[in-house]
Design a protein around this motif. Structure first.
Motif, PDB file in Angstrom:
ATOM      1  N   MET A 222       0.844  -1.069  -0.064  1.00 32.21           N
ATOM      2  CA  MET A 222       0.092   0.023  -0.069  1.00 32.21           C
ATOM      3  C   MET A 222       0.934   1.366  -0.103  1.00 32.21           C
ATOM      4  O   MET A 222       0.592   2.385  -0.761  1.00 32.21           O
ATOM      5  CB  MET A 222      -0.906   0.004   1.107  1.00 32.21           C
ATOM      6  CG  MET A 222      -2.164  -1.006   1.184  1.00 32.21           C
ATOM      7  SD  MET A 222      -3.163  -0.748   2.402  1.00 32.21           S
ATOM      8  CE  MET A 222      -4.004   0.718   2.399  1.00 32.21           C
ATOM      9  N   GLY A 223       1.815   1.145   0.736  1.00 30.32           N
ATOM     10  CA  GLY A 223       2.867   2.519   0.883  1.00 30.32           C
ATOM     11  C   GLY A 223       3.391   2.713  -0.575  1.00 30.32           C
ATOM     12  O   GLY A 223       3.847   3.726  -0.975  1.00 30.32           O
ATOM     13  N   VAL A 224       3.951   1.602  -1.328  1.00 31.92           N
ATOM     14  CA  VAL A 224       4.530   1.632  -2.535  1.00 31.92           C
ATOM     15  C   VAL A 224       3.280   2.485  -3.527  1.00 31.92           C
ATOM     16  O   VAL A 224       3.631   3.261  -4.376  1.00 31.92           O
ATOM     17  CB  VAL A 224       4.780   0.484  -3.191  1.00 31.92           C
ATOM     18  CG1 VAL A 224       5.080   0.345  -4.751  1.00 31.92           C
ATOM     19  CG2 VAL A 224       5.880  -0.224  -2.374  1.00 31.92           C
ATOM     20  N   VAL A 225       2.143   1.817  -3.427  1.00 31.98           N
ATOM     21  CA  VAL A 225       0.999   2.536  -4.421  1.00 31.98           C
ATOM     22  C   VAL A 225       0.831   3.909  -3.805  1.00 31.98           C
ATOM     23  O   VAL A 225       0.802   4.673  -4.776  1.00 31.98           O
ATOM     24  CB  VAL A 225      -0.078   1.672  -4.372  1.00 31.98           C
ATOM     25  CG1 VAL A 225      -1.225   2.294  -5.004  1.00 31.98           C
ATOM     26  CG2 VAL A 225       0.060   0.069  -4.515  1.00 31.98           C
ATOM     27  N   TYR A 226       0.779   4.127  -2.621  1.00 32.95           N
ATOM     28  CA  TYR A 226       0.685   5.706  -2.443  1.00 32.95           C
ATOM     29  C   TYR A 226       1.580   6.313  -2.881  1.00 32.95           C
ATOM     30  O   TYR A 226       1.619   7.796  -3.312  1.00 32.95           O
ATOM     31  CB  TYR A 226       0.643   5.676  -0.673  1.00 32.95           C
ATOM     32  CG  TYR A 226      -0.661   5.406  -0.190  1.00 32.95           C
ATOM     33  CD1 TYR A 226      -1.779   5.887  -0.709  1.00 32.95           C
ATOM     34  CD2 TYR A 226      -0.477   4.480   0.756  1.00 32.95           C
ATOM     35  CE1 TYR A 226      -3.000   5.741   0.015  1.00 32.95           C
ATOM     36  CE2 TYR A 226      -1.797   4.144   1.433  1.00 32.95           C
ATOM     37  CZ  TYR A 226      -3.016   4.928   1.206  1.00 32.95           C
ATOM     38  OH  TYR A 226      -4.339   4.499   1.701  1.00 32.95           O
ATOM     39  N   ASP A 227       3.109   6.034  -2.925  1.00 33.42           N
ATOM     40  CA  ASP A 227       4.246   6.778  -3.516  1.00 33.42           C
ATOM     41  C   ASP A 227       3.993   6.994  -4.727  1.00 33.42           C
ATOM     42  O   ASP A 227       4.170   8.131  -5.691  1.00 33.42           O
ATOM     43  CB  ASP A 227       5.306   5.774  -3.192  1.00 33.42           C
ATOM     44  CG  ASP A 227       6.638   6.758  -3.192  1.00 33.42           C
ATOM     45  OD1 ASP A 227       6.748   7.956  -3.401  1.00 33.42           O
ATOM     46  OD2 ASP A 227       7.784   6.148  -3.504  1.00 33.42           O
ATOM     47  N   LYS A 228       3.509   5.994  -5.552  1.00 28.64           N
ATOM     48  CA  LYS A 228       3.073   6.239  -7.069  1.00 28.64           C
ATOM     49  C   LYS A 228       2.053   7.421  -7.344  1.00 28.64           C
ATOM     50  O   LYS A 228       2.108   7.753  -8.574  1.00 28.64           O
ATOM     51  CB  LYS A 228       2.868   5.044  -7.813  1.00 28.64           C
ATOM     52  CG  LYS A 228       3.983   4.233  -7.818  1.00 28.64           C
ATOM     53  CD  LYS A 228       3.716   2.611  -8.382  1.00 28.64           C
ATOM     54  CE  LYS A 228       5.029   1.756  -8.379  1.00 28.64           C
ATOM     55  NZ  LYS A 228       4.665   0.489  -9.128  1.00 28.64           N
TER      56      LYS A 228
ATOM     57  N   ARG B  96       1.394  10.597  -2.624  1.00 31.27           N
ATOM     58  CA  ARG B  96       0.774  10.778  -1.334  1.00 31.27           C
ATOM     59  C   ARG B  96       1.621  10.465  -0.176  1.00 31.27           C
ATOM     60  O   ARG B  96       1.560   9.403   0.318  1.00 31.27           O
ATOM     61  CB  ARG B  96      -0.191   9.932  -1.123  1.00 31.27           C
ATOM     62  CG  ARG B  96      -1.635  10.434  -2.406  1.00 31.27           C
ATOM     63  CD  ARG B  96      -2.863   9.515  -2.480  1.00 31.27           C
ATOM     64  NE  ARG B  96      -3.619   9.304  -0.957  1.00 31.27           N
ATOM     65  CZ  ARG B  96      -4.382   8.504  -0.910  1.00 31.27           C
ATOM     66  NH1 ARG B  96      -5.141   7.925  -2.219  1.00 31.27           N
ATOM     67  NH2 ARG B  96      -5.186   8.516   0.138  1.00 31.27           N
ATOM     68  N   PRO B  97       2.656  11.329  -0.102  1.00 33.67           N
ATOM     69  CA  PRO B  97       4.009  10.955   1.005  1.00 33.67           C
ATOM     70  C   PRO B  97       3.642  10.791   2.367  1.00 33.67           C
ATOM     71  O   PRO B  97       4.040   9.746   3.191  1.00 33.67           O
ATOM     72  CB  PRO B  97       4.886  12.041   0.772  1.00 33.67           C
ATOM     73  CG  PRO B  97       3.751  13.261   0.312  1.00 33.67           C
ATOM     74  CD  PRO B  97       2.782  12.516  -0.604  1.00 33.67           C
ATOM     75  N   GLU B  98       2.492  11.408   2.888  1.00 40.50           N
ATOM     76  CA  GLU B  98       2.001  11.314   4.236  1.00 40.50           C
ATOM     77  C   GLU B  98       1.400   9.747   4.417  1.00 40.50           C
ATOM     78  O   GLU B  98       1.514   9.227   5.609  1.00 40.50           O
ATOM     79  CB  GLU B  98       0.973  12.292   4.638  1.00 40.50           C
ATOM     80  CG  GLU B  98       1.561  13.648   4.597  1.00 40.50           C
ATOM     81  CD  GLU B  98       0.529  14.619   5.229  1.00 40.50           C
ATOM     82  OE1 GLU B  98      -0.602  14.305   5.606  1.00 40.50           O
ATOM     83  OE2 GLU B  98       0.981  15.805   5.335  1.00 40.50           O
ATOM     84  N   ASP B  99       0.562   9.284   3.327  1.00 45.21           N
ATOM     85  CA  ASP B  99       0.049   7.980   3.405  1.00 45.21           C
ATOM     86  C   ASP B  99       1.167   6.896   3.328  1.00 45.21           C
ATOM     87  O   ASP B  99       1.146   5.638   3.744  1.00 45.21           O
ATOM     88  CB  ASP B  99      -1.044   7.852   2.277  1.00 45.21           C
ATOM     89  CG  ASP B  99      -2.244   8.686   2.405  1.00 45.21           C
ATOM     90  OD1 ASP B  99      -2.869   8.603   3.727  1.00 45.21           O
ATOM     91  OD2 ASP B  99      -2.521   9.101   1.545  1.00 45.21           O
TER      92      ASP B  99
ATOM     93  N   TYR C  46      12.931   1.991   2.671  1.00 45.09           N
ATOM     94  CA  TYR C  46      11.905   2.539   2.131  1.00 45.09           C
ATOM     95  C   TYR C  46      11.202   3.978   2.723  1.00 45.09           C
ATOM     96  O   TYR C  46      11.130   4.950   2.350  1.00 45.09           O
ATOM     97  CB  TYR C  46      10.461   2.017   1.561  1.00 45.09           C
ATOM     98  CG  TYR C  46       9.882   2.147   0.364  1.00 45.09           C
ATOM     99  CD1 TYR C  46       9.247   3.460   0.310  1.00 45.09           C
ATOM    100  CD2 TYR C  46      10.026   1.485  -0.564  1.00 45.09           C
ATOM    101  CE1 TYR C  46       8.456   3.723  -0.782  1.00 45.09           C
ATOM    102  CE2 TYR C  46       9.219   1.962  -1.989  1.00 45.09           C
ATOM    103  CZ  TYR C  46       8.512   2.967  -1.945  1.00 45.09           C
ATOM    104  OH  TYR C  46       7.792   3.500  -3.177  1.00 45.09           O
ATOM    105  N   LEU C  47      11.224   3.729   4.207  1.00 47.39           N
ATOM    106  CA  LEU C  47      10.840   4.818   4.851  1.00 47.39           C
ATOM    107  C   LEU C  47      12.014   5.777   5.091  1.00 47.39           C
ATOM    108  O   LEU C  47      11.577   6.897   5.082  1.00 47.39           O
ATOM    109  CB  LEU C  47      10.281   4.250   6.373  1.00 47.39           C
ATOM    110  CG  LEU C  47       9.777   5.109   7.465  1.00 47.39           C
ATOM    111  CD1 LEU C  47       8.372   6.199   6.725  1.00 47.39           C
ATOM    112  CD2 LEU C  47       9.496   4.313   8.556  1.00 47.39           C
ATOM    113  N   GLY C  48      12.924   5.267   5.358  1.00 43.23           N
ATOM    114  CA  GLY C  48      14.145   6.285   5.359  1.00 43.23           C
ATOM    115  C   GLY C  48      14.359   7.084   4.212  1.00 43.23           C
ATOM    116  O   GLY C  48      14.626   8.326   4.230  1.00 43.23           O
ATOM    117  N   TYR C  49      14.182   6.378   2.997  1.00 49.45           N
ATOM    118  CA  TYR C  49      14.484   7.126   1.783  1.00 49.45           C
ATOM    119  C   TYR C  49      13.510   8.287   1.487  1.00 49.45           C
ATOM    120  O   TYR C  49      13.609   9.417   1.016  1.00 49.45           O
ATOM    121  CB  TYR C  49      14.542   6.163   0.760  1.00 49.45           C
ATOM    122  CG  TYR C  49      14.854   6.710  -0.524  1.00 49.45           C
ATOM    123  CD1 TYR C  49      16.267   7.189  -1.012  1.00 49.45           C
ATOM    124  CD2 TYR C  49      14.147   7.061  -1.739  1.00 49.45           C
ATOM    125  CE1 TYR C  49      16.538   7.815  -2.102  1.00 49.45           C
ATOM    126  CE2 TYR C  49      14.513   7.761  -2.911  1.00 49.45           C
ATOM    127  CZ  TYR C  49      15.750   8.108  -2.987  1.00 49.45           C
ATOM    128  OH  TYR C  49      15.851   8.773  -4.216  1.00 49.45           O
TER     129      TYR C  49
END
Length: 573
Positions: free
Chosen positions: A421-427, A430-433, A454-457
Motif C-alpha cells: 500500500m505504501g508503494v502504491v501511495y508513493d506512485k 501521497r507521501p503522508e500515506d 523505503y521509509l528512510g529514503y
C-alpha cells in the motif's frame, strides 16, 4: 541422517512423562529422624514405588527422601529420586545424587548410565562418551548405552567409532536388529559397501519387514551398478509393503533411468490409481525429484500418473509447477487452470497462474484469473493482495488501493500488505500515506530491511526527520550490508543533511555495488556537483541519461545547467 536411540531404562524402572504440577511445592509431615533404621528405609522405599505407580510423584519424592534419610548409603532410593529429578529436568539435583552413588560405587552401571544421560542432555558429549565407554568396558547387559554412545559418535561425524561401538553391540546382543542396522550405517559412511550390505542383510534376517535396511541396500547396489539386485530388493520391499508409494515411485524412476520406460509406466499407472487414497506418492515425487531439481523425471512421472488419474487436481498442480521450471509456460498454464476450487492447492494454483500471465505481459488476464478465484474464495487475503499488485502493474492505482485495503481488512498483521500500500501511495504522490503505511509495516516486521530503507529514503526525499532516516537506513544496512540501493539511500540522507563528503563515500560504494542504476548515478552527479567536481558530475549524469527511461528531460536540464559557466545549482538540500 541422525541415529535415533532407544529410551534408556535404568534399574529403577521405566516411567512415562512426569507432569505433576505439585512436584516442586508439596508439603508433607517432617520425617522422623531414626537414622540407620533399615526397616523404615525399606518401608519408605516400597511406599515410594506404590506412589509412582499411582502417579502421585510429589508424594513419591517425599517417601524417597525419607528412605535416604534413614539409610544415607542406600543406592536404589538415590537412583530412583535422581530419576524423578531427571524427568522434571532438575538435572543438577539428579547429578548430585548420582555422584554420591558413584563416590561409593564408582562402577555402578545404572548410576553411570544415568550420568551419561545427564551429560548428553547438558550438551557435554565428551563427558557422556567417557561414562558410556566405561559402562561398555564393564560389559553392560543393557543395549541402551551402546545405542547412546554409538549415536554420540555418529552425531560427531565419527563413523569409525560408531561402527566400533555398534560392532560391540552386535557381539553382545546378536539378536538386536537395530545393532546390525546401525553398524551397517556406520560402515557405509566409511565406504565399506560390502560389509555394510552384510550388516543390513543380518538386520533383515532378524526382522524381514523393516523398510530402512532395504533402502540402504538399494543405495549400495546403485553405487555398485548392480541393476538386478536393485530391482529385486525393491520388489522384496514392496512384497512386504505394497502400499509404500515412495518405493513404487522410485522403482518406476529406476526403470526409466535404465531405459525400460514401459515397466516404469506400468508402475506409474498403478500409482495414479492409488493417488486419491494414498497421496503420499505426490509428496514423495515433490520432495525427492521436484525439490532436488530432477524436473525431467518429475514431468515423466507426473504425466504417467495423470494417465490413470486425468482429473486429479494435485497432479495437475505439480505438473504446472514443473513445466514452469522447464519454461513450458503454456503447458504450465494449462495444468494450473485445471486445479479446481475444492483442491487444497487451489489458492496457490490461481496465484501461480496469474503470475505467469503477468510475466507474459498478459496483466489483464492475470487480473481476471484472480477475480475468478475471489468468486470462489472471497475471503482469501492473498487473492486481494495479488489483485492489488496486478492493478498496480497496470497503473490502475485507485483500484490497487481498494484491493490492498481488502487484503488488510482480512489480515491486518501482514507486513507485506501494508508495504505494498505504501508503494502504491508513493506512485500516487501521497507521501503522508506512504509514511503511515510503512510505519504500520515496520510495527509488524521491524527487521525488514526493505521497509526500513523505503521509509528512510522517503524521509530523505521529503527533507524531513533526517536523523531518523539515517538510523532507519543504517539499521537496514546491518541486515543487508551489501545492498547497493540501501547504500545509495544513506548517501542521499547525507546529501540532504549537507554532509557531502560522507555522501560521496557512500555513493561510491553504491555505484560499485549497482553500477548501472540511473537513479544512483544521478545521485552521484548531484553529490559531485555539490563538491564542485564538475567533470565527475558530468560523467555521472551522462551515464545516468544513457540508462534512464523516465524523467529524462529533468536530467537533461541538469546537464545543460552544469555546462553553463559558473552557475550555482538551483536546488538545495
Amino acid at each position: 541422517m541422525a541415529i535415533s536411540c532407544c529410551a534408556l531404562t535404568v534399574a529403577v524402572g521405566c516411567r512415562g512423562p512426569l507432569d505433576d504440577p505439585a512436584f516442586h511445592t508439596v508439603e508433607l509431615p517432617a520425617p522422623a529422624r531414626d537414622r540407620g533404621d533399615d526397616a523404615a528405609a525399606y518401608y519408605y522405599f516400597v511406599a515410594a514405588q506404590m506412589k509412582i505407580k499411582e502417579g502421585a510423584l510429589a508424594e513419591a519424592r517425599w517417601y524417597l527422601e525419607q528412605a535416604i534419610d534413614h539409610d544415607p548409603e542406600g543406592v536404589l532410593p538415590r537412583l530412583e529420586l535422581a530419576g524423578l529429578y531427571m524427568a522434571h529436568q532438575q538435572l543438577e539435583q539428579a547429578l548430585a545424587l548420582i555422584q554420591q552413588v558413584l563416590a561409593d560405587q564408582p562402577n555402578h552401571p545404572d548410576a553411570l548410565i544415568m550420568a551419561g544421560r545427564i551429560y548428553q542432555q547438558n550438551g557435554m558429549p565428551q563427558a557422556a562418551k567417557d561414562v558410556y565407554e566405561k559402562v561398555l568396558a564393564l560389559g553392560a547387559d543393557d543395549p541402551d548405552p551402546y545405542m547412546h554412545l554409538g549415536g554420540i559418535y555418529w552425531d560427531a561425524d565419527d563413523p569409525a567409532n560408531a561402527a566400533r561401538v555398534f560392532g560391540m553391540m552386535v557381539e553382545r546382543f546378536p539378536h538386536a536388529y537395530a545393532a546390525h542396522y546401525f553398524q551397517g550405517k556406520a560402515l557405509l559412511a566409511q565406504g565399506e559397501l560390502d560389509a555394510a550390505a552384510q550388516a543390513f542383510k543380518r538386520s533383515l534376517a532378524l526382522e524381514p519387514s523393516l523398510e530402512e535396511p532395504y533402502l540402504e541396500l538399494i543405495h549400495i547396489y546403485k553405487i555398485q551398478g548392480n541393476t538386478d539386485q536393485v530391482i529385486h530388493t525393491y520388489q522384496t520391499l514392496l512384497a512386504y509393503h505394497p502400499d509404500n508409494s515412495g518405493a513404487l515411485l522410485d522403482l518406476a524412476a529406476f526403470y526409466h533411468s535404465e531405459g525400460d520406460s514401459e515397466q516404469g509406466r506400468r508402475l506409474l499407472l498403478e500409482l495414479g490409481r492409488q493417488v486419491e487414497s494414498n497421496p503420499a506418492a505426490l509428496g514423495h515425487l515433490f520432495e525427492r525429484y521436484y525439490e532436488q531439481g530432477a524436473f525431467e523425471t518429475t514431468v515423466w512421472a507426473v504425466t504417467g500418473m495423470l494417465e490413470a488419474a486425468p482429473e486429479n487436481a494435485d497432479l495437475h498442480y505439480l505438473a504446472g509447477l514443473v513445466h514452469d521450471q522447464l519454461n513450458h509456460s503454456s503447458t504450465a498454464l494449462s495444468h494450473l487452470s485445471r486445479v479446481q476450487p475444492q483442491s487444497r492447492f487451489y489458492g496457490s494454483a490461481v496465484i501461480h497462474r496469474a503470475m505467469l500471465l503477468n510475466d507474459a505481459d498478459r496483466t489483464e488476464e492475470a487480473i481476471k484469473a484472480i477475480q475468478q478465484g475471489l468468486r470462489h474464495d472471497p475471503h482469501n487475503a492473498a487473492f486481494h493482495f495479488y489483485l492489488g499488485a496486478f492493478f498496480e502493474a497496470g497503473g490502475r492505482y485507485p483500484e490497487a488501493l481498494d484491493a490492498l485495503r481488502a487484503a488488510v481488512a482480512i489480515d491486518d498483521r501482514n507486513a507485506r500488505y501494508h508495504f505494498r500500500m505504501g508503494v502504491v501511495y508513493d506512485k500516487m504522490n501521497r507521501p503522508e500515506d506512504v509514511i503511515d503505511a510503512m510505519q504500520k509495516s515496520l510495527a509488524i516486521a521491524p527487521e525488514d530491511a526493505e521497509t526500513l530503507n523505503y521509509l528512510g529514503y522517503t524521509y530523505a526525499e521529503l527533507g524531513i526527520a533526517l536523523e531518523e532516516a539515517e538510523a532507519l537506513i543504517k539499521k537496514a544496512l546491518t541486515i543487508k550490508p551489501d545492498d547497493g540501493y540501501i547504500t545509495d539511500s544513506l548517501a542521499w540522507v547525507y546529501y540532504k543533511m549537507g554532509r557531502y563528503q560522507e555522501a560521496l563515500e557512500w555513493i561510491v560504494k553504491a555505484v560499485h555495488l549497482v553500477p548501472d542504476d540511473p537513479t544512483i548515478l544521478e545521485h552521484m552527479g548531484d553529490i559531485h556537483w555539490r563538491l564542485a567536481d564538475k567533470e565527475q558530475a558530468l560523467e555521472a549524469y551522462r551515464r545516468s541519461l544513457e540508462l534512464k527511461t523516465e524523467n529524462r528531460e529533468a536530467l537533461r536540464e541538469k546537464l545543460r545547467e552544469l555546462q553553463l559557466p559558473q552557475q550555482p545549482r538551483k536546488d538545495s538540500p
